[in-house]
Motif scaffolding. Structure first.
Motif, PDB file in Angstrom:
ATOM      1  N   CYS A 275     -16.423   0.552  -4.883  1.00 23.40           N
ATOM      2  CA  CYS A 275     -17.041  -0.751  -4.646  1.00 23.40           C
ATOM      3  C   CYS A 275     -18.533  -0.773  -4.938  1.00 23.40           C
ATOM      4  CB  CYS A 275     -16.704  -1.251  -3.237  1.00 23.40           C
ATOM      5  SG  CYS A 275     -14.928  -1.350  -2.964  1.00 23.40           S
TER       6      CYS A 275
ATOM      7  N   PHE B  93      -8.152  -3.277  -7.375  1.00 24.12           N
ATOM      8  CA  PHE B  93      -9.523  -2.948  -7.713  1.00 24.12           C
ATOM      9  C   PHE B  93      -9.534  -1.577  -8.378  1.00 24.12           C
ATOM     10  CE2 PHE B  93     -13.585  -0.984  -6.347  1.00 24.12           C
ATOM     11  CZ  PHE B  93     -14.429  -1.819  -7.056  1.00 24.12           C
ATOM     12  N   GLY B  94     -10.167  -1.453  -9.537  1.00 23.02           N
ATOM     13  CA  GLY B  94     -10.326  -0.147 -10.170  1.00 23.02           C
ATOM     14  C   GLY B  94      -9.333   0.169 -11.276  1.00 23.02           C
TER      15      GLY B  94
ATOM     16  N   ALA C 207      -7.934  -8.009 -11.477  1.00 27.26           N
ATOM     17  CA  ALA C 207      -8.921  -7.344 -10.627  1.00 27.26           C
ATOM     18  C   ALA C 207      -9.720  -8.353  -9.816  1.00 27.26           C
ATOM     19  CB  ALA C 207      -9.876  -6.520 -11.483  1.00 27.26           C
TER      20      ALA C 207
ATOM     21  N   GLY D 214      -8.838  -8.034   1.275  1.00 22.84           N
ATOM     22  CA  GLY D 214      -9.461  -7.800  -0.030  1.00 22.84           C
ATOM     23  C   GLY D 214      -8.811  -6.585  -0.664  1.00 22.84           C
ATOM     24  N   PRO D 215      -9.110  -6.338  -1.938  1.00 22.43           N
ATOM     25  CA  PRO D 215      -8.405  -5.292  -2.676  1.00 22.43           C
ATOM     26  C   PRO D 215      -8.798  -3.881  -2.254  1.00 22.43           C
ATOM     27  CG  PRO D 215     -10.159  -6.178  -4.019  1.00 22.43           C
ATOM     28  CD  PRO D 215     -10.117  -7.011  -2.768  1.00 22.43           C
ATOM     29  N   THR D 216      -7.844  -2.962  -2.376  1.00 20.44           N
ATOM     30  CA  THR D 216      -8.142  -1.543  -2.201  1.00 20.44           C
ATOM     31  C   THR D 216      -8.083  -0.872  -3.576  1.00 20.44           C
ATOM     32  OG1 THR D 216      -7.641   0.443  -0.903  1.00 20.44           O
ATOM     33  CG2 THR D 216      -5.764  -0.809  -1.714  1.00 20.44           C
ATOM     34  N   ILE D 217      -8.327   0.437  -3.582  1.00 17.28           N
ATOM     35  CA  ILE D 217      -8.476   1.194  -4.828  1.00 17.28           C
ATOM     36  C   ILE D 217      -7.109   1.426  -5.482  1.00 17.28           C
ATOM     37  CG2 ILE D 217      -9.389   3.323  -5.810  1.00 17.28           C
ATOM     38  CD1 ILE D 217     -11.044   3.595  -3.136  1.00 17.28           C
TER      39      ILE D 217
ATOM     40  N   TYR E 256     -14.661   3.173  -8.454  1.00 16.88           N
ATOM     41  CA  TYR E 256     -13.609   2.855  -7.485  1.00 16.88           C
ATOM     42  C   TYR E 256     -14.152   2.665  -6.074  1.00 16.88           C
ATOM     43  CZ  TYR E 256     -11.148   5.107 -11.331  1.00 16.88           C
ATOM     44  OH  TYR E 256     -10.698   5.471 -12.572  1.00 16.88           O
TER      45      TYR E 256
ATOM     46  N   TRP F 225     -21.257  -1.106  -1.457  1.00 16.81           N
ATOM     47  CA  TRP F 225     -22.356  -2.044  -1.140  1.00 16.81           C
ATOM     48  C   TRP F 225     -22.261  -2.593   0.285  1.00 16.81           C
ATOM     49  CZ3 TRP F 225     -21.518  -6.917   0.426  1.00 16.81           C
ATOM     50  CH2 TRP F 225     -20.293  -7.489   0.119  1.00 16.81           C
ATOM     51  N   PRO F 226     -21.027  -2.915   0.826  1.00 12.84           N
ATOM     52  CA  PRO F 226     -21.028  -3.428   2.212  1.00 12.84           C
ATOM     53  C   PRO F 226     -21.230  -2.284   3.213  1.00 12.84           C
ATOM     54  CG  PRO F 226     -18.790  -3.561   1.301  1.00 12.84           C
ATOM     55  CD  PRO F 226     -19.650  -2.918   0.264  1.00 12.84           C
TER      56      PRO F 226
ATOM     57  N   CYS G 230     -15.665  -7.036   4.784  1.00  9.43           N
ATOM     58  CA  CYS G 230     -14.606  -6.288   4.115  1.00  9.43           C
ATOM     59  C   CYS G 230     -13.526  -5.944   5.130  1.00  9.43           C
ATOM     60  CB  CYS G 230     -15.168  -5.013   3.483  1.00  9.43           C
ATOM     61  SG  CYS G 230     -13.920  -4.088   2.568  1.00  9.43           S
ATOM     62  N   GLN G 231     -12.276  -5.926   4.660  1.00  9.11           N
ATOM     63  CA  GLN G 231     -11.162  -5.604   5.565  1.00  9.11           C
ATOM     64  C   GLN G 231     -11.132  -4.124   5.915  1.00  9.11           C
ATOM     65  OE1 GLN G 231     -10.835  -5.998   2.317  1.00  9.11           O
ATOM     66  NE2 GLN G 231      -9.777  -4.129   1.707  1.00  9.11           N
TER      67      GLN G 231
ATOM     68  N   GLY H  93     -14.325  -5.413  -5.336  1.00  6.79           N
ATOM     69  CA  GLY H  93     -14.176  -4.584  -4.145  1.00  6.79           C
ATOM     70  C   GLY H  93     -15.255  -4.880  -3.123  1.00  6.79           C
ATOM     71  N   GLY H  94     -14.838  -4.996  -1.867  1.00  8.61           N
ATOM     72  CA  GLY H  94     -15.791  -5.212  -0.777  1.00  8.61           C
ATOM     73  C   GLY H  94     -16.055  -6.661  -0.451  1.00  8.61           C
TER      74      GLY H  94
ATOM     75  N   PRO I 242      -6.054   2.940  -8.492  1.00  8.23           N
ATOM     76  CA  PRO I 242      -5.579   4.107  -9.255  1.00  8.23           C
ATOM     77  C   PRO I 242      -4.687   5.045  -8.439  1.00  8.23           C
ATOM     78  CG  PRO I 242      -7.904   3.749  -9.674  1.00  8.23           C
ATOM     79  CD  PRO I 242      -7.519   2.793  -8.579  1.00  8.23           C
TER      80      PRO I 242
ATOM     81  N   ARG J 287       0.829  -1.200   0.000  1.00  4.68           N
ATOM     82  CA  ARG J 287       0.000   0.000   0.000  1.00  4.68           C
ATOM     83  C   ARG J 287       0.865   1.252   0.000  1.00  4.68           C
ATOM     84  NH1 ARG J 287      -5.559  -0.376   2.233  1.00  4.68           N
ATOM     85  NH2 ARG J 287      -5.162   1.735   2.955  1.00  4.68           N
TER      86      ARG J 287
END
Lengths: 202, 292
Positions: B184, A107-108, A127, A81-84, B182, B272-273, B65-66, A130-131, A86, A35
């Motif tokens: 979610c 993600f994204g 990809a 899980g994935p983060t954003i 971006y 969504w979460p 979600c983390q 997300g979430g 870009p 990150r």
């Protein structure tokens, strides 16, 4: 026609050159979470001619920061899980060209400069939804190691042990194709069409 | 008898932990319906992962979600017929600290200057708590919602929105096109019109508590909600942001007074979460939890 690939890290150039946008990948081996703080530290080290305490040659990096829990004296994985992605655009060409990263998972999506680096060196962007972290976590057996925990739990570099982790969608390939470039164009176009319909102007 | 510190802490921690692993049935239902009507193959794959994560989290009691976003955000409604320990905010802080220690929340709040992680999701104003005093009730309602990290990124002033709120629709559409993919999706979108910037941001956050499918009682605003929902779902962003029909699950609009010639407009783009629910604490300190 989209196909499914089972790959193991470290990845070789021919592994990723086979992948096309829309394909599915299941990944096994070590995956490094990376990150904001870790990217910055690696770049600082690189500029001083130094190396991080892990090798990213052929690696899969994951834009993610897990929830980890101490179980006895070992760290256990709760969810990841994935983060954003870009927001890591400015590091994209660097990690691919200078460090030898072959797969970026997130993600994204990422930008055109990253896509160029992927084409010239041989790397892909994969990809995941997300979430949907608890489903994503099913692809991991836990951690092998952790680095730079002083950055805090999300920003540390965690070595995840992947076992058929997926399905990951190939969203940017090493042949100049990016799902996101096409999508962004189509969303802007649809917004223009909607404006005409709603307000009668472009 | 006052509702004590320990009861508030216990109810709040149970609420935070529950909403993190248990998706509300109305949310799950909305996602299942989205899966049925979605025509894009990639969006269906993303929705399948989403539905799977709901099942995994419920079965294993692990977070959906983390990323807890801006830590749990609390709206507290204190009924006129109850007394509450004045350390309410401290009790909510301790609840968040406890849920973090137990692995239900990733420590995700940092010092804004040094970027040092506070380690337990608390800071001077974290978790954010809004308290309202409500007549005609003898209980306390604790509401919680987990705002995505960048969800409250949009909030501005308009000088004149026009009688049909065109500028509001246009504003939301621009936001969704620029960052919706971006955050979610499928998203929940809230808009609050009126007030100063802090007021409309707060009310836009509070609107995240509204039930799925609910419409503003003001017919004009209800129509605006439907109009935005329909328009956003024509953009083609889709679940997972890889193209698709279902970009937003619902839109909730609120409005209030404002100064003569300007109005604040805030827009939250929520993942969504949404991880929200309510703990109702009664005078005898018993409580029940509802996740939606």
């Amino acid at each position: 026609m989209a196909s499914t690939h089972y790959l193991s890290t470290p990845l070789k150039e021919e592994d990723v050159r086979r992948l096309r946008v829309g394909d599915e990948v299941y990944l096994s081996g070590i995956v490094y979470t990376l990150r904001d703080k870790a990217h910055r530290r690696i770049l600082e080290l690189f500029e001083k001619g130094e190396k991080p305490p892990f090798d990213l040659e052929g690696a899969a990096i994951f834009h993610a920061g897990p929830i980890a829990a101490k179980r006895g004296d070992k760290w256990g994985l709760v969810v990841v899980g994935p983060t954003i992605s870009p927001r890591f655009n400015r590091y994209g060409p660097f990690v691919i060209r200078e460090l030898g990263v072959r797969a970026i998972v997130g993600f994204g999506g990422m930008d055109e400069k990253t896509l160029e680096a992927m084409s010239s060196v041989g790397a892909v962007y994969l990809a995941y939804t997300g979430g949907a972290a608890s489903a994503c976590t099913k692809g991991f057996k836990g951690f092998r190691a952790v680095h730079w925990l002083e950055f805090g739990m999300p920003d540390a570099v965690w070595e995840l042990i992947a076992e058929n982790w997926g399905p990951l969608i190939v969203a940017m390939d090493s042949h100049g194709n990016s799902l996101y470039e096409e999508l962004r164009r189509s969303w802007s176009q649809k917004l223009e069409e909607l404006r005409k319909k709603l307000w009668g102007t472009g | 008898m006052a509702i004590g510190y320990e009861t508030i802490r216990e109810a709040a921690q149970k609420l935070v932990e529950t909403v993190n692993y248990e998706a509300g049935k109305p949310l799950e239902q909305a996602l299942r319906e989205a899966y049925k009507r979605e025509t894009s193959e990639l969006a269906r794959k993303n929705l399948w992962n989403i539905l799977k994560s709901i099942e995994v989290s419920r079965a294993e009691k692990i977070p959906l979600c983390q990323a807890p976003g801006h830590a749990p955000l609390f709206f507290v409604e204190v009924g006129e017929g109850v007394k509450v320990d004045y350390r309410l905010v401290d009790a909510l802080k301790e609840a968040v600290r406890g849920a973090t220690q137990r692995g239900f929340l990733r420590p995700s709040i940092v010092d804004a200057v040094t970027r040092e992680n506070t380690g337990d999701n608390t800071a001077r104003y974290y978790p954010a708590v809004h308290v309202d005093l409500v007549s005609g009730r003898d209980w306390v309602d604790l509401y919680v919602v987990h705002k995505a990290g960048p969800a409250p990124i949009k909030g501005i002033y308009f000088e004149d929105m026009g009688p049909n709120m065109e500028a509001v629709v246009e504003y939301v559409l621009q936001n969704v096109v620029s960052i919706g993919a971006y955050l979610c999706p499928p998203l929940f979108l809230t808009v609050a019109i009126g007030g100063m910037s802090d007021m409309c941001m707060r009310e836009s956050a509070r609107a995240l508590l509204r039930p799925i499918g609910s419409r503003n009682p003001n017919p004009k605003l209800a129509k605006l909600e439907e109009r935005i929902l329909e328009a956003v779902n024509q953009l083609g962003i889709g679940a997972g942001g890889m193209g698709g029909d279902v970009t937003a699950l619902d839109v909730w609009v609120e409005a209030d007074g404002t100064y003569l010639y300007i109005a604040g407009v805030a827009n939250h783009l929520q993942c969504w979460p949404i991880r929200r629910g309510r703990a109702r604490i009664y005078r005898d300190e018993s409580f029940e939890i509802e996740v939606y």
